[in-house]
Design a protein around this motif. Structure first.
Motif, PDB file in Angstrom:
ATOM      1  N   VAL A  33      39.924  32.237  47.275  1.00 54.50           N
ATOM      2  CA  VAL A  33      41.173  32.775  46.668  1.00 54.50           C
ATOM      3  C   VAL A  33      42.370  32.273  47.457  1.00 54.50           C
ATOM      4  CG1 VAL A  33      42.181  34.899  45.849  1.00 54.50           C
ATOM      5  CG2 VAL A  33      39.654  34.493  45.354  1.00 54.50           C
ATOM      6  N   LEU A  34      42.074  32.420  48.699  1.00 59.30           N
ATOM      7  CA  LEU A  34      43.049  32.099  49.756  1.00 59.30           C
ATOM      8  C   LEU A  34      43.756  30.705  49.330  1.00 59.30           C
ATOM      9  CD1 LEU A  34      42.257  34.041  52.780  1.00 59.30           C
ATOM     10  CD2 LEU A  34      44.238  34.553  51.471  1.00 59.30           C
TER      11      LEU A  34
ATOM     12  N   LEU B  79      45.640  30.572  46.168  1.00 56.61           N
ATOM     13  CA  LEU B  79      47.172  31.038  46.483  1.00 56.61           C
ATOM     14  C   LEU B  79      48.102  30.338  47.200  1.00 56.61           C
ATOM     15  CD1 LEU B  79      46.136  34.950  46.925  1.00 56.61           C
ATOM     16  CD2 LEU B  79      47.123  33.868  44.916  1.00 56.61           C
TER      17      LEU B  79
ATOM     18  N   HIS C 165      39.381  35.993  39.524  1.00 59.91           N
ATOM     19  CA  HIS C 165      39.692  36.560  40.481  1.00 59.91           C
ATOM     20  C   HIS C 165      41.234  36.343  40.744  1.00 59.91           C
ATOM     21  CE1 HIS C 165      40.072  39.034  44.697  1.00 59.91           C
ATOM     22  NE2 HIS C 165      40.393  39.513  43.632  1.00 59.91           N
TER      23      HIS C 165
ATOM     24  N   GLU D 247      43.706  36.758  38.238  1.00 60.23           N
ATOM     25  CA  GLU D 247      44.211  38.173  38.146  1.00 60.23           C
ATOM     26  C   GLU D 247      45.340  38.351  38.986  1.00 60.23           C
ATOM     27  OE1 GLU D 247      39.991  39.716  36.825  1.00 60.23           O
ATOM     28  OE2 GLU D 247      40.849  40.650  38.508  1.00 60.23           O
ATOM     29  N   LEU D 248      45.132  37.729  40.436  1.00 63.20           N
ATOM     30  CA  LEU D 248      45.969  37.960  41.547  1.00 63.20           C
ATOM     31  C   LEU D 248      47.419  37.418  41.041  1.00 63.20           C
ATOM     32  CD1 LEU D 248      43.460  37.326  44.556  1.00 63.20           C
ATOM     33  CD2 LEU D 248      44.453  39.599  43.587  1.00 63.20           C
ATOM     34  N   ILE D 249      47.306  36.211  40.689  1.00 59.47           N
ATOM     35  CA  ILE D 249      48.393  35.339  40.444  1.00 59.47           C
ATOM     36  C   ILE D 249      49.395  36.121  39.248  1.00 59.47           C
ATOM     37  CG2 ILE D 249      48.099  33.300  41.418  1.00 59.47           C
ATOM     38  CD1 ILE D 249      47.924  32.102  38.584  1.00 59.47           C
TER      39      ILE D 249
ATOM     40  N   GLU E 111      49.223  39.130  38.667  1.00 61.63           N
ATOM     41  CA  GLU E 111      49.940  40.530  39.362  1.00 61.63           C
ATOM     42  C   GLU E 111      51.558  40.325  39.916  1.00 61.63           C
ATOM     43  OE1 GLU E 111      46.765  43.710  40.785  1.00 61.63           O
ATOM     44  OE2 GLU E 111      46.806  41.898  41.844  1.00 61.63           O
ATOM     45  N   ILE E 112      51.406  39.142  40.333  1.00 66.33           N
ATOM     46  CA  ILE E 112      52.831  38.802  41.003  1.00 66.33           C
ATOM     47  C   ILE E 112      53.733  38.361  40.050  1.00 66.33           C
ATOM     48  CG2 ILE E 112      51.729  38.650  43.302  1.00 66.33           C
ATOM     49  CD1 ILE E 112      52.377  35.497  42.753  1.00 66.33           C
TER      50      ILE E 112
ATOM     51  N   LEU F 196      53.170  35.124  37.899  1.00 73.72           N
ATOM     52  CA  LEU F 196      53.080  33.939  37.513  1.00 73.72           C
ATOM     53  C   LEU F 196      51.849  33.722  36.463  1.00 73.72           C
ATOM     54  CD1 LEU F 196      54.461  31.698  39.387  1.00 73.72           C
ATOM     55  CD2 LEU F 196      52.053  31.384  40.528  1.00 73.72           C
TER      56      LEU F 196
END
Lengths: 150, 226
Positions: free
Chosen positions: A49-50, A53, A88, A91-93, A95-96, A98
């Motif tokens: 995931v890192l 990102l 996953h 979902e993380l991007i 949230e910010i 994007l």
């Protein structure tokens, strides 16, 4: 949208399947957009995931991860792990703020060169529709402010 | 172990919005196991905050650190030098860890990145269930190893409320009635006589709030110095 905009797309692909398909696409002289930058991995199970990102932080407009077809992973389930991690990271991007569509998982077998060409075309079209990543625009603006030609 | 979950991203982003240099501090024990606040989660949250900060046009830097446990001074001391280089600390520990970190750095804003949920058990990869309310007066020897304080939504300690339907709790048909399970467990282990033991009203004086305890050996060694 700027007509001169050409998206930068990062492709993290598996050596056993999609990379072989991409290689074959070259041998077959299949045409596909030159917007994609390929990083060959021993398995998409290595994708974290890192990394995904970090790709957006580095200015990618879109990121594609492409592994073996389901059930065909050389390491049994690396592609399944990559699939979950991409889900996953989407979902993380999101949230910010994007667009999650900037990231996509593909499963392309070693003999599927036309499918690789189609995937790159699809992702390029999508990246053009979405426009430049806001992170890349900010980067360009910062460089312009410093008087550096982007 | 202590189970926690990450706060909604928007809440965390808002909490750190005013600080330029933020240290995201993971905790390597309970919250690392429940995938909420370990080294990995600290890295991911810092990367997310970094991107969000850029999108919002803020000049912010997010660094990460992770200690074995934020509830022990010997581990927190490892962070002292790094903490001085930052404007705020974002702790991904349980509530105890956040408070201990804040106690150590009283002049720095220490922000919480997690919501601590309960003391629980690991049922499956990524799934945890509550098992203990830390009530200070354990009844498990009597109740067949099933805690009526935790597992019964009404906390009935002297038998069922009478609302169970076919062994399911009246508050939630998906949930077993704790007392039905207790009865089955005691029956299986031939201890049904335990049900006749009357549990007296709770002695709340034992539940000193906030809790504090000292090991006897500690008291023997240090009590003369207190």
């Amino acid at each position: 949208m700027d007509a001169r905009y050409e998206p930068k797309i990062l492709a993290l692909i598996c050596t056993y399947c999609t990379y072989t398909a991409a290689d074959m696409a070259g041998s077959l002289r299949l045409q596909y957009p030159p917007n994609v930058r390929v990083v060959k991995l021993l398995c998409t199970g290595k994708v974290d995931v890192l990394h995904l990102l970090a790709a957006f932080k580095a200015g990618a407009d879109a990121v594609m991860v492409s592994g073996c077809e389901i059930g065909d992973c050389h390491f049994l389930e690396g592609n399944l792990r990559a699939k979950e991690r991409v889900a996953h990271a989407k979902e993380l991007i999101a949230e910010i703020g994007l667009e999650p569509e900037r990231l996509e998982m593909f499963h392309i077998g070693a003999s599927d060169a036309p499918q690789w060409a189609k995937a790159v075309e699809m992702m390029t079209r999508r990246a053009k529709e979405l426009g430049p990543s806001p992170l890349r625009k900010l980067e360009a603006a910062a460089l312009a402010a410093e008087g550096v030609a982007a | 172990m202590i189970v926690a979950e990450r706060k909604p991203f928007a809440e965390i982003a808002q909490a750190v919005a005013g600080y330029r240099r933020v240290l995201v501090v993971g905790c390597g024990t309970c919250v690392a196991v429940c995938l909420a606040g370990g080294e990995k989660e600290a890295g991911i949250l810092a990367a997310q905050l970094d991107l969000a900060g850029q999108l919002a046009g803020r000049q912010q830097r997010f660094a990460t650190a992770c200690v074995e446990r934020q509830c022990d001074r010997e581990f927190l001391s490892e962070l002292d030098a790094a903490a001085r280089e930052h404007d705020a600390l974002l702790s991904l520990a349980c509530g105890a860890g956040v408070q201990f970190l804040a106690e150590r750095h009283p002049t720095l804003p220490v922000l919480a990145g997690l919501n601590t949920t309960f003391i629980g058990v690991n049922q499956d990869v990524g799934r945890w269930d509550e098992r203990c309310r830390a009530c200070t007066d354990c009844l498990l020897s009597l109740t067949g190893g099933v805690c009526p304080v935790t597992m019964c939504p009404k906390g009935m300690v002297n038998g069922p409320c009478g609302g169970a339907v076919e062994g399911r709790c009246e508050t939630d048909p998906e949930r077993d009635c704790a007392w039905t399970v207790i009865h089955a467990r005691l029956s299986d282990s031939d201890r049904l006589a335990n049900l006749e033991v009357l549990v007296p009203p709770r002695d709340h004086s034992r539940a000193n709030l906030p809790g504090r305890q000292a090991h006897a050996a500690y008291l023997r060694r240090y009590s003369s110095h207190d």
